[in-house]
Design a protein around this motif. Sequence first.
Motif, short mmCIF file in Angstrom:
data_model
loop_
_atom_site.label_atom_id
_atom_site.label_comp_id
_atom_site.label_asym_id
_atom_site.label_seq_id
_atom_site.Cartn_x
_atom_site.Cartn_y
_atom_site.Cartn_z
N UNK A 407 0.81 -1.24 0.00
CA UNK A 407 0.00 0.00 0.00
C UNK A 407 0.83 1.28 0.00
N UNK A 408 1.95 1.29 0.72
CA UNK A 408 2.75 2.51 0.78
C UNK A 408 3.35 2.84 -0.58
N UNK A 409 3.77 1.82 -1.34
CA UNK A 409 4.30 2.05 -2.67
C UNK A 409 3.21 2.55 -3.60
N UNK A 410 2.02 1.93 -3.53
CA UNK A 410 0.91 2.36 -4.38
C UNK A 410 0.55 3.82 -4.12
N UNK A 411 0.58 4.22 -2.87
CA UNK A 411 0.26 5.60 -2.52
C UNK A 411 1.30 6.55 -3.11
N UNK A 412 2.57 6.17 -3.02
CA UNK A 412 3.63 7.02 -3.55
C UNK A 412 3.54 7.14 -5.07
N UNK A 413 3.11 6.07 -5.73
CA UNK A 413 3.04 6.09 -7.18
C UNK A 413 1.96 7.02 -7.71
N UNK A 414 1.03 7.42 -6.88
CA UNK A 414 -0.02 8.36 -7.31
C UNK A 414 0.45 9.80 -7.25
N UNK A 415 1.63 10.03 -6.67
CA UNK A 415 2.12 11.39 -6.50
C UNK A 415 3.21 11.70 -7.54
N UNK A 416 3.06 12.79 -8.27
CA UNK A 416 4.12 13.16 -9.21
C UNK A 416 5.36 13.62 -8.47
N UNK A 417 6.49 13.55 -9.15
CA UNK A 417 7.75 13.97 -8.55
C UNK A 417 7.98 15.46 -8.72
N UNK A 418 9.23 15.86 -8.63
CA UNK A 418 9.58 17.27 -8.76
C UNK A 418 9.44 17.74 -10.21
N UNK A 419 9.26 19.05 -10.37
CA UNK A 419 9.38 19.64 -11.70
C UNK A 419 10.84 19.53 -12.14
N UNK A 420 11.02 19.27 -13.43
CA UNK A 420 12.39 19.24 -13.97
C UNK A 420 12.47 20.13 -15.20
N UNK A 421 13.67 20.49 -15.58
CA UNK A 421 13.89 21.40 -16.70
C UNK A 421 15.19 21.06 -17.38
N UNK A 422 15.18 21.08 -18.70
CA UNK A 422 16.40 20.79 -19.45
C UNK A 422 16.63 21.79 -20.58
N UNK A 423 17.88 22.06 -20.88
CA UNK A 423 18.28 22.92 -21.99
C UNK A 423 19.30 22.17 -22.84
N UNK A 424 19.05 22.09 -24.14
CA UNK A 424 19.97 21.46 -25.08
C UNK A 424 20.39 22.48 -26.12
N UNK A 425 21.69 22.68 -26.26
CA UNK A 425 22.20 23.65 -27.21
C UNK A 425 22.24 23.11 -28.63
N UNK A 426 21.91 23.98 -29.59
CA UNK A 426 22.06 23.69 -31.01
C UNK A 426 22.96 24.76 -31.60
N UNK A 427 24.16 24.38 -32.06
CA UNK A 427 25.14 25.35 -32.51
C UNK A 427 25.35 25.33 -34.01
#
Length: 567
Positions: A407-427
């Motif tokens: 049950x504890x794992x199932x409960x955790x799986x319903x919660x989203x994680x942190x916001x993330x952000x990525x930047x990829x350079x195109x040169x």
Amino acid sequence: MNLNIDAVKDMTYDAIVIGSGVSGGWAAKELTEKGLRVLMLERGRPLEHVTGYTEALKAPWEMPENVRLGDLAPKYSQTPLGSALTVPTYWMPGQETSYRQDKPFRWLRPSIVGGKSIMWGRQSYRFSDIDFEANAKEGIGVDWPIRYKDIAPWYSYVEKIAGISGEKLGLPQLPDSEFLPPMDMYLVEKEVRKRIEKNFPGRIMTIGRTANLSEAQKVHVETGRTACQYRNQCIRGCPYGGYFSTQSCTLPPAVKTGRLTLRPHSVVTEIMYDSKKQRASGVRIKDAETLENREYFAKLIFVCASAMASTALLMNSVSDRFPNGMGNDSGQLGHNLMDHHFRIGATGQWEGGQDRYYYGRRANGIYIPRYRNIGADKRDYLRGFGYQGGGGRQGWQHHVAELSFGPSLKEELTKPGLWNMGLTGFGEQLPEFKNRMYLDKSKPDKWGMPMLAFDAEIGENEKKMRVDMINDAQEMLEKAGLINVKPYDQGSVLGQAVHEMGTARMGRDPKTSVLNGNNQIHAVKNVFVTDGACMTSSACVNPSLTYMALSARAADFAVRELKALRM
């Protein structure tokens, strides 16, 4: 539209268009609408709009290639594996697209009507005068024979028809387009934007400028298109016509004229040259299924087979007049190969906004326009780069390593994680004569065409640029308040960005270039090359929008010239 598989009595047309991708589709549309009978030749198989996208509406578990990545790698060694996992039949199997790599290179080749317009990334940006003038100002390569003012009206023309969503910025290095309403940014992107612009004056983050319809206008509805459904399954083909492709946008009006003949399974092996008229007379093809040889004739020929394939065709079109390939008086054919270098940047996490999420699957990301070597900024390298990327919240996958269960794992799986952000350079990559492709005639492919060989790599200028690309990405995310910021450099091999350019460049002087300012071969005025092969420099933005504008512009010029000759 006539699907011309069987032999026909009349092999003569007003114009022949070789290739059916972004450039070929625009050429066919413009030429037919201007009254010409057009034969479009495509080496790949037919792909019908809507009904041909057999995987477009399937759930992940219904996909035919729901297998391990390693199982697919040998078969589709020359394709993006992400795409091979979704619709492998769009791509040439590895054994059919073999080529030689003197230095590491990736040549990605679809084998369908519509070409890469079906699975392209759709990011659409204009070149600026900064880009068109750079070669001349810096003494690099040759000068572009056109300037922004020459192509600006054609950018506007194709943008209104293709449908480009985005935000006006008024930047000289990134001219604004004819925009549909911009897509919205996610919460983390809005926060990062504010903090970057506060900490780094002159750096701007905007939503990506993408050929997805944020709203469908009359011109789009008339060809059967509707607004983007925010499914983010574009790579499979869109039955809604929510993004620009040949099938959704340029073929329908060409078909409507009744003047288009489309012949798939047609490998064009040579452009024939009439030495008396000093013009091309037509093309030779090999049927990809029967291996039968045929000839077709036309007053105009548009070569739009994709940069590498178009140049290979010119190289293979030899005659007494052109022993080293059609239009190769300058010796530049096959040289000055460029791509964008990327796969470098940074990622991080944001601890804020835990009560917020987002809706839908936006088929777009963010963009940070070039800011290096602009105005007072001077670096130890030439040109610059932009960033693509985006944010979102982690899903249940961040619990894969979770040691709990029940049950504890199932409960955790319903919660989203942190916001993330990525930047990829195109040169941007500079044009260099030493970066080249050539024909290995000792190793013909299954259709009798010489194997292509690639001898090209990024140079010292690009390597210096990459130092800023990784450092700036890390610094911007850290200053924006993200945690666990991790820089990365995965290396960049030419071809990986699928933005191959050059090898039959435009220029002012026939002694140093292959094409003139109207995309004509200098010495063969009825042959036009309007795909990536024609590019004189690469800028740092995605090039497909420029191919569209150049193709429409060249078609307009070609028809006017043809009509003048008849008078």
